[in-house]
Design a protein around this motif. Structure first.
Motif, PDB file in Angstrom:
ATOM      1  N   UNK A  70      70.091  35.486 -61.954  1.00  0.00           N
ATOM      2  CA  UNK A  70      70.181  35.425 -60.493  1.00  0.00           C
ATOM      3  C   UNK A  70      69.979  36.815 -59.896  1.00  0.00           C
ATOM      4  N   UNK A  71      70.602  37.820 -60.491  1.00  0.00           N
ATOM      5  CA  UNK A  71      70.441  39.195 -59.996  1.00  0.00           C
ATOM      6  C   UNK A  71      69.012  39.681 -60.187  1.00  0.00           C
TER       7      UNK A  71
ATOM      8  N   UNK B 286      65.136  42.787 -54.573  1.00  0.00           N
ATOM      9  CA  UNK B 286      65.311  44.186 -55.000  1.00  0.00           C
ATOM     10  C   UNK B 286      65.494  44.310 -56.505  1.00  0.00           C
ATOM     11  N   UNK B 287      65.883  43.259 -57.163  1.00  0.00           N
ATOM     12  CA  UNK B 287      66.194  43.341 -58.581  1.00  0.00           C
ATOM     13  C   UNK B 287      67.614  43.853 -58.777  1.00  0.00           C
ATOM     14  N   UNK B 288      67.870  44.427 -59.928  1.00  0.00           N
ATOM     15  CA  UNK B 288      69.217  44.913 -60.241  1.00  0.00           C
ATOM     16  C   UNK B 288      69.119  46.155 -61.110  1.00  0.00           C
TER      17      UNK B 288
ATOM     18  N   UNK C 254      59.883  43.395 -64.636  1.00  0.00           N
ATOM     19  CA  UNK C 254      59.322  44.624 -64.073  1.00  0.00           C
ATOM     20  C   UNK C 254      60.418  45.669 -64.033  1.00  0.00           C
ATOM     21  N   UNK C 255      60.058  46.888 -64.348  1.00  0.00           N
ATOM     22  CA  UNK C 255      60.998  48.006 -64.339  1.00  0.00           C
ATOM     23  C   UNK C 255      60.416  49.084 -63.433  1.00  0.00           C
ATOM     24  N   UNK C 256      61.143  49.430 -62.383  1.00  0.00           N
ATOM     25  CA  UNK C 256      60.666  50.421 -61.420  1.00  0.00           C
ATOM     26  C   UNK C 256      61.761  51.410 -61.109  1.00  0.00           C
ATOM     27  N   UNK C 257      61.375  52.671 -60.891  1.00  0.00           N
ATOM     28  CA  UNK C 257      62.331  53.693 -60.481  1.00  0.00           C
ATOM     29  C   UNK C 257      62.235  53.806 -58.969  1.00  0.00           C
ATOM     30  N   UNK C 258      63.377  53.616 -58.301  1.00  0.00           N
ATOM     31  CA  UNK C 258      63.406  53.666 -56.844  1.00  0.00           C
ATOM     32  C   UNK C 258      63.486  55.084 -56.324  1.00  0.00           C
ATOM     33  N   UNK C 259      63.530  55.175 -54.973  1.00  0.00           N
ATOM     34  CA  UNK C 259      63.616  56.485 -54.317  1.00  0.00           C
ATOM     35  C   UNK C 259      64.908  57.217 -54.681  1.00  0.00           C
ATOM     36  N   UNK C 260      65.936  56.443 -54.972  1.00  0.00           N
ATOM     37  CA  UNK C 260      67.223  57.053 -55.324  1.00  0.00           C
ATOM     38  C   UNK C 260      67.268  57.513 -56.780  1.00  0.00           C
TER      39      UNK C 260
ATOM     40  N   UNK D 176      65.498  46.623 -62.437  1.00  0.00           N
ATOM     41  CA  UNK D 176      64.805  45.585 -63.200  1.00  0.00           C
ATOM     42  C   UNK D 176      64.753  44.330 -62.344  1.00  0.00           C
ATOM     43  N   UNK D 177      63.617  43.632 -62.399  1.00  0.00           N
ATOM     44  CA  UNK D 177      63.507  42.363 -61.684  1.00  0.00           C
ATOM     45  C   UNK D 177      62.530  41.465 -62.414  1.00  0.00           C
ATOM     46  N   UNK D 178      62.657  40.169 -62.170  1.00  0.00           N
ATOM     47  CA  UNK D 178      61.733  39.205 -62.746  1.00  0.00           C
ATOM     48  C   UNK D 178      60.615  39.012 -61.741  1.00  0.00           C
ATOM     49  N   UNK D 179      59.384  39.235 -62.209  1.00  0.00           N
ATOM     50  CA  UNK D 179      58.232  39.051 -61.332  1.00  0.00           C
ATOM     51  C   UNK D 179      57.920  37.574 -61.237  1.00  0.00           C
TER      52      UNK D 179
END
Length: 146
Positions: free
Chosen positions: A85-86, A91-93, A126-132, A137-140
């Motif tokens: 769910x997360x 935004x992912x988690x 998907x694994x992405x590094x945010x601005x922070x 991690x999120x499911x595409x």
């Protein structure tokens, strides 16, 4: 052989006075005879249970606290459902959010993402590094062809 006889037979105590109560040791054969057992023991007594007719009074039946059912949605029941769910949110988690939700260590969360979500469930993670600076991690979701 009962426990007091076993203790005497194994030499842990004796009926002569070095540690054991001689009056108890002398009474053992009499106790066994009173229970319907010979010197060698015999069958142990069995417990007799009476069958009931199956009728249960109305007062004894467990009551259903919500007989019509509740309209509230049920919370996720397993850790897998919570993580999925997360991960499905827009935004992912973060790894830390998944750790707090499940109580797992970081390597366990990453192993779950790789082994269960990607390999067993066939989802793209998907694994992405945010601005922070935090990795999310999120499911595409597959894009529909136009």
């Amino acid at each position: 052989m009962n426990i007091p006889e076993l203790i005497l037979a194994e030499g842990f105590a004796s009926s002569t006075g070095n540690g054991a109560n001689p009056s108890v040791a002398a009474e053992l054969p009499a106790l066994n005879a009173a229970k319907g057992r010979g010197r060698r023991g015999g069958k142990a007594p069995t417990l007799q249970i009476e069958a009931t007719s199956g009728d249960v009074d109305q007062d004894e039946r467990p009551c259903d606290p919500d007989p019509l059912g509740s309209a509230k949605p049920k919370p996720p029941t397993s850790k897998t459902e919570m993580v999925l769910k997360k991960l499905r949110s827009a935004k992912g988690a973060t790894l830390e959010a998944l750790r707090e939700a499940t109580g797992w260590q970081a390597h366990s969360v990453r192993g779950f993402l790789s082994g269960t979500v990607r390999k067993k469930l066939g989802q793209t993670v998907a694994s992405e590094v945010g601005k922070d600076g935090a990795r999310r991690y999120r499911i595409e979701t597959p894009h529909k062809a136009k």
